[in-house]
Scaffold this active site. Structure first.
Site, PDB file in Angstrom:
ATOM      1  CG  HIS A 156      -1.727  -1.209   1.414  1.00  0.00           C
ATOM      2  ND1 HIS A 156      -2.980  -1.417   0.882  1.00  0.00           N
ATOM      3  CD2 HIS A 156      -1.408  -2.351   2.082  1.00  0.00           C
ATOM      4  CE1 HIS A 156      -3.415  -2.627   1.226  1.00  0.00           C
ATOM      5  NE2 HIS A 156      -2.480  -3.216   1.949  1.00  0.00           N
ATOM      6  CB  SER A 277      11.994  22.778 -15.336  1.00  0.00           C
ATOM      7  OG  SER A 277      11.209  23.934 -15.434  1.00  0.00           O
ATOM      8  CD  GLU A 290       7.928  12.459 -15.236  1.00  0.00           C
ATOM      9  OE1 GLU A 290       7.009  13.074 -14.705  1.00  0.00           O
ATOM     10  OE2 GLU A 290       8.936  13.016 -15.691  1.00  0.00           O
TER      11      GLU A 290
END
Ligand code: ARG
Length: 462
Positions: A156, A277, A290
């Site tokens: 979890h 970025s 990603e």
């Protein structure tokens, strides 16, 4: 030049039909398979006395010329030729004359496309299998260096029990091992030659399908021609195999994203596999994992798309089936680059063992060990031991310490039966190494698993 196959349909087709109907712009990817298949077919025809050896030579030479033209970007792709099969055959006839028109004897585009596409899938299945093996090799290297590096094992996404990083990597090795086996099983199941099935029912010509099968590296010809020209299971299988592979890649990628966050700092991807970025100068983003995670979406889509195309089709060939290729090309290309970049990102990432180990101090990872201790050494029924442990964890929270840091006196307050030997149980490394059962996380057991996978990899027959 007029259309190659203008039998029943005599009027010129509309431009819009040509655009809609053509697959040339994507199936030109199959040019090498088409040429190889045609040469094998022509060789068989010559062997059977259907073509003379001179005609065969002309066809082989013409095909060699076409291959050079395509590879040097001299070949003119014209969508009014519809597909790569027609385009090559038309060009062959331009180059060698009437002999070119004999090539299609005892063949249909239905078995031709089934052959070309299957050859493409088989070749790429082998390639993906090899790339997955390489990835396993990289993961095993990481596992070997980190079979003592503890990190919190989670369920979890909550700290559960201490495990080691090598063991965690081996979980992925096990997944990728199954992926390798799936590619290999599918290859074997589908390694049968479609050529010679003609349109759907075979041919009255005296052909030799064993010959072409052997020449093209298949185990044997397929058994039933009607099935063969209708069958795209080989394409479904590679799509499914890739979808499953990408699921595994996606799960690993998700962990890489989490682990490289400031909250975890368990790993750092090398700068060569990180991005920045456009506005925030301090950022180092994990775009590679990603994207790997994101790319699972398109490969699932490709699988569902082909399943849907096929599900209502009557036998045999239907033009719907032309929709089989782009998704497979896309999935194959996606899996290929994904495996390669993941392999490099893993091989160059740094593992922050100190952070992994200090994270083990959070979340009372040895709570199960305390319950086991109470049951084993103090003869307390496990359910009661579980309750007592829960109360001790609450106490630890109050004291603001981890269970593994509690003193014997503090523990004894909860239950006087607790003896000094409990401290051995609460020690985190002992906790990890106590899980020494087969397939468990102890460093010893991890080493056994590494040895198993290494041996499997070394003896793997590609
Ligand atoms: N371009 C077609 C395809 O990709 C080739 C097979 C065409 N066969 C036919 N009978 N029209 O499926």
């Amino acid at each position: 030049m007029a259309k190659l196959a203008s039998g029943r349909v005599t009027e010129k087709s509309s431009q819009l039909l040509d655009e809609f109907n053509a697959s040339l712009m994507f199936d030109k990817k199959l040019y090498a398979e088409d040429i190889e298949g045609s040469i094998a077919h022509a060789s068989m025809l010559a062997n059977q006395g259907i073509l003379t050896s001179d005609e065969l030579t002309q066809i082989i030479d013409g095909m060699a010329e076409i291959k050079v033209e395509i590879e040097n970007e001299k070949f003119v792709f014209d969508i009014s030729d519809e597909d790569i099969h027609m385009a090559i055959e038309k060009r062959l006839t331009e180059i060698i004359g009437d002999t070119g028109k004999k090539l299609h004897t005892a063949r249909s585009r239905n078995d031709q496309v089934a052959l070309d596409f299957r050859m493409y899938v088989q070749k790429n299945s082998k390639n993906l299998e090899a790339l997955t093996l390489k990835l396993i090799d990289t993961l095993l290297d990481i596992a070997s260096s980190h079979d003592e590096t503890m990190l919190p094992g989670m369920t979890h996404l909550q700290h559960a029990q201490p495990i080691n990083f090598g063991y965690h990597m081996l979980a992925y090795v096990a997944m990728f091992q199954r992926d390798v086996q799936r590619f290999s099983d599918s290859f074997k199941r589908n390694n049968f030659s479609p050529i010679g099935c003609a349109a759907l029912a075979g041919t009255p010509h005296n052909i030799d399908r064993e010959f072409t099968a052997q020449k093209l590296g298949f185990d044997a010809p397929t058994v039933n021609c009607l099935d063969t020209v209708s069958d795209r299971d080989f394409a479904l299988e590679i799509l499914f195999n890739i979808a499953t592979l990408m699921t595994h890649i996606s799960r690993l990628s998700e962990e890489l994203v989490i682990w490289s966050s400031s909250e975890f700092k368990f790993i750092a991807l090398s700068d060569a596999y990180s991005t920045s970025s456009s506005i925030m100068p301090q950022k180092k983003n994990p775009d590679v994992p990603e994207l790997l995670r994101g790319k699972s979406g398109r490969v699932y889509g490709n699988l569902i798309a082909l399943l849907t195309v096929l599900k209502g089709l009557p036998l045999a060939y239907n033009k719907d089936m032309q929709e089989d290729k782009e998704g497979v090309f896309d999935s194959v290309q996606t899996a290929d680059i994904s495996l390669r970049i993941l392999n490099e990102a893993l091989a160059t990432m740094s593992v922050n063992s100190a952070n992994m180990e200090s994270a083990c101090q959070v979340g009372h990872l040895s709570a199960t060990d305390l319950a086991d201790y109470l049951a084993k050494e103090c003869d307390i029924p496990f359910r009661d031991a579980y309750k007592i442990t829960g109360a001790i964890v609450v106490q630890a929270e109050k004291l603001g310490v981890d269970l593994s840091e509690m003193s014997l006196e503090e523990l004894k307050v909860a239950d006087s039966r607790i003896g000094e030997d409990v401290l051995e149980y609460l020690n985190l490394r002992n906790s990890m190494n106590a899980r020494n059962s087969q397939g468990g996380t102890s460093s010893k057991s991890t080493k056994v698993q590494i040895a198993y996978f290494k041996e499997w990899l070394e003896n793997y027959e590609k």
